[in-house]
Design an enzyme around this catalytic site. Structure first.
Site, PDB file in Angstrom:
ATOM      1  N   ASP A  12      85.096 119.870  -3.778  1.00  7.95           N
ATOM      2  CA  ASP A  12      85.715 119.476  -5.039  1.00  7.95           C
ATOM      3  C   ASP A  12      85.427 120.564  -6.066  1.00  7.95           C
ATOM      4  O   ASP A  12      84.361 121.188  -6.042  1.00  7.95           O
ATOM      5  CB  ASP A  12      85.148 118.136  -5.521  1.00  7.95           C
ATOM      6  CG  ASP A  12      85.712 117.712  -6.867  1.00  7.95           C
ATOM      7  OD1 ASP A  12      86.843 117.206  -6.896  1.00  7.95           O
ATOM      8  OD2 ASP A  12      85.012 117.886  -7.892  1.00  7.95           O
ATOM      9  N   GLU A  14      85.519 121.342 -10.346  1.00 13.86           N
ATOM     10  CA  GLU A  14      85.740 120.918 -11.720  1.00 13.86           C
ATOM     11  C   GLU A  14      86.223 122.131 -12.493  1.00 13.86           C
ATOM     12  O   GLU A  14      85.739 123.256 -12.274  1.00 13.86           O
ATOM     13  CB  GLU A  14      84.460 120.360 -12.344  1.00 13.86           C
ATOM     14  CG  GLU A  14      83.973 119.071 -11.699  1.00 13.86           C
ATOM     15  CD  GLU A  14      84.974 117.925 -11.836  1.00 13.86           C
ATOM     16  OE1 GLU A  14      85.688 117.880 -12.870  1.00 13.86           O
ATOM     17  OE2 GLU A  14      85.059 117.088 -10.918  1.00 13.86           O
ATOM     18  N   HIS A 159      82.880 112.810 -12.271  1.00 12.42           N
ATOM     19  CA  HIS A 159      83.660 114.044 -12.421  1.00 12.42           C
ATOM     20  C   HIS A 159      82.750 115.273 -12.367  1.00 12.42           C
ATOM     21  O   HIS A 159      82.976 116.254 -13.074  1.00 12.42           O
ATOM     22  CB  HIS A 159      84.478 114.031 -13.713  1.00 12.42           C
ATOM     23  CG  HIS A 159      85.633 113.076 -13.670  1.00 12.42           C
ATOM     24  ND1 HIS A 159      86.739 113.275 -12.870  1.00 12.42           N
ATOM     25  CD2 HIS A 159      85.840 111.888 -14.302  1.00 12.42           C
ATOM     26  CE1 HIS A 159      87.581 112.271 -13.025  1.00 12.42           C
ATOM     27  NE2 HIS A 159      87.053 111.422 -13.878  1.00 12.42           N
ATOM     28  N   ASP A 164      81.239 113.734  -6.757  1.00 15.25           N
ATOM     29  CA  ASP A 164      82.566 113.295  -6.350  1.00 15.25           C
ATOM     30  C   ASP A 164      82.802 113.489  -4.859  1.00 15.25           C
ATOM     31  O   ASP A 164      83.448 112.666  -4.203  1.00 15.25           O
ATOM     32  CB  ASP A 164      83.637 114.054  -7.141  1.00 15.25           C
ATOM     33  CG  ASP A 164      83.736 113.585  -8.587  1.00 15.25           C
ATOM     34  OD1 ASP A 164      82.951 112.701  -8.978  1.00 15.25           O
ATOM     35  OD2 ASP A 164      84.592 114.106  -9.329  1.00 15.25           O
TER      36      ASP A 164
END
Length: 479
Positions: A12, A14, A159, A164
């Site tokens: 993931d 950000e 987040h 996540d």
């Protein structure tokens, strides 16, 4: 790199939130876990903050999104400094993540292009958003990670990349377990409404066949559905023996002449929040580009999917006036209130929805349905010049109570808006916010239904912005 790299790389990113068209994204954090496909246990973990070349890109919107501020990131490495590690983790492995086909994969490729280096290439891709929407149905509302986490009682989404990623893996385990149980005893679980109301009941023999396809090993830990047999080729990367789903997953991605991937629609942010860049205003929608198709849904059933330029049709309508207050008089099979409210529909929106209705109704009939079709646009006698549509707010179970998954914001002026924090998920709080006369900006998708001899298209609100300066001189309750 050898053929032995069979670990699944859940990852993931950000990023910054673009504040103007054409600005693009900058990675602020990368997190990944390498997972054994046989036991679904972590074998390697890597997570780091990433300092963008331009710290001014970390805007207030970015901080609000993921909590990563300039002070926290000032001493972190740049992407150039972690590129070797990221490449080693991802290249030649199966990539897995939630909505990665439309977001994370593109951010990785852009980051490597930004430092003039070739991007890692996956052996295959598992996008759990598409996969779970197809196989698990919309039991958790919009099927975002936050909604799924709430549905299974896993806590709030932070987040942050590593959190996540781990939440994604846990959600996948939970969904796999539920699907396995339903495959084992389909008649019992379907009868007791464990499955989607739109699911098609299948025979016990079909249930056993589905179980065999899952390749479940009773000697492995709970929810550890084996997927190592599915990683031999890109065409076999999706669990539950869904070869046809892989084609639909990859249809959202177009390979260009340089060998890199670009999204089927622009990812340039025209809105303030990631995740709503693919919502089109009515005047941006080309009617000749609208189409419908049947997509695999749950346990062999199919649902009508509404498309625009071969991608899901999602609509943003601004300045919609609420005609009737929140309605909660209907419940689903699980006893959850079906929250909805009625808004006035513009002529541009009605033209689009009428076309969608015509296409979807024809496909429904052609596919063998005998249900009565209910138009999405309501034109009551005497009020034909004042058409309305119903916006539905999906709900999920949170412990012993239910909550809605629609993101709701208040717009206090023409330039400022803030998320609404509810003290509890109480319908009365929602009713005080959304009432007849209110003005809302609505972001919604289209979900087909066919149940109890009624069929149609349901508008499902993903995000609402409630204006705080509307005319509230009247309040009408739907009867």
């Amino acid at each position: 790199m050898g053929d032995e790299r069979l670990e699944v790389a859940f990852f993931d990113v950000e990023t910054t939130v673009p504040t103007r068209p054409g600005q693009g994204f900058s990675i602020l954090e990368f997190g990944a876990i390498l997972v054994c496909p046989r036991k679904l246990v972590e074998q390697e973990v890597y997570s780091t903050l990433v300092r963008p070349t331009d710290l001014s890109l970390i805007s207030t919107l970015s901080v609000r999104r993921n909590g990563i501020n300039r002070e926290e990131i000032i001493s972190s490495p740049t992407f150039d400094e972690i590129a070797d590690k990221v490449y080693d983790i991802l290249h030649g492995r199966i990539w897995a993540g939630h909505n990665i086909l439309k977001f994370d994969c593109h951010r990785i490729r852009e980051a490597f292009a930004g430092i003039n280096r070739p991007a890692p290439e996956p052996k295959g891709i598992i996008d759990t958003l598409a996969l779970l929407t197809q196989r698990f149905g919309r039991r958790a509302g919009d099927m975002k990670m936050a909604s799924l986490a709430t549905y299974f009682g896993l806590g709030r989404q932070t987040h942050r990349s590593l959190d996540d990623v781990r939440m994604n893996l846990e959600v996948l385990k939970y969904c796999s377990t539920v699907l396995f149980l339903e495959s084992s005893l389909p008649d019992i679980f379907i009868e007791n409404s464990w499955v989607s109301p739109n699911a098609t009941t299948r025979s016990c023999s079909n249930g056993r066949a589905s179980l065999e396809k899952l390749d479940f090993n009773a000697d492995t830990p709970s929810a550890s559905i084996k997927i190592e047999s599915l990683v031999k080729s890109t065409a076999e990367i999706i669990p539950f023996n869904m070869d046809e789903l892989e084609e639909s997953l990859l249809s959202d991605v177009i390979e260009d002449e340089s060998g890199s991937y670009s999204p089927g629609s622009s990812t340039t942010a025209t809105e303030s929040f990631i995740g709503y860049t693919d919502f089109l205003e009515p005047n941006e929608i080309s009617i000749p580009s609208i189409s419908v198709s049947l997509a695999p849904f749950f346990r062999g059933s199919q649902k009508i999917k509404v498309l625009h330029d071969n991608g899901e049709l999602q609509v943003c309508c601004r300045q919609m006036k609420v005609r009737f207050d929140i309605s909660k008089k209907y419940v689903d099979k699980a006893g959850l209130p079906r929250l909805s409210f009625v808004v006035d529909a513009s002529s541009d929106l009605c033209k689009i929805l009428d076309v969608v209705d015509d296409y979807a109704q024809k496909l429904s009939v052609d596919s063998g349905s005998s249900s009565e079709w209910r138009p999405v646009v309501t034109r009551k006698p005497g009020f034909k010049n004042y058409p309305t549509v119903r916006l539905n707010l999906p709900t999920v179970i949170d412990g012993n109570t239910f909550c809605w998954t629609t993101e709701i914001y208040q717009k206090e002026s023409w330039t400022t808006q803030k998320p609404v924090i509810f003290s509890k998920f109480d319908v009365e709080e929602l009713e005080s916010l959304i009432k007849a006369g209110s003005i809302v900006d609505a972001y919604f998708s289209m979900d087909s239904y066919d149940v109890q001899q009624n069929a149609g298209i349901r508008l499902v609100a993903s995000k609402l912005i409630v204006h705080q300066f509307p005319d509230l001189t009247c309040s009408r309750t739907e009867t």
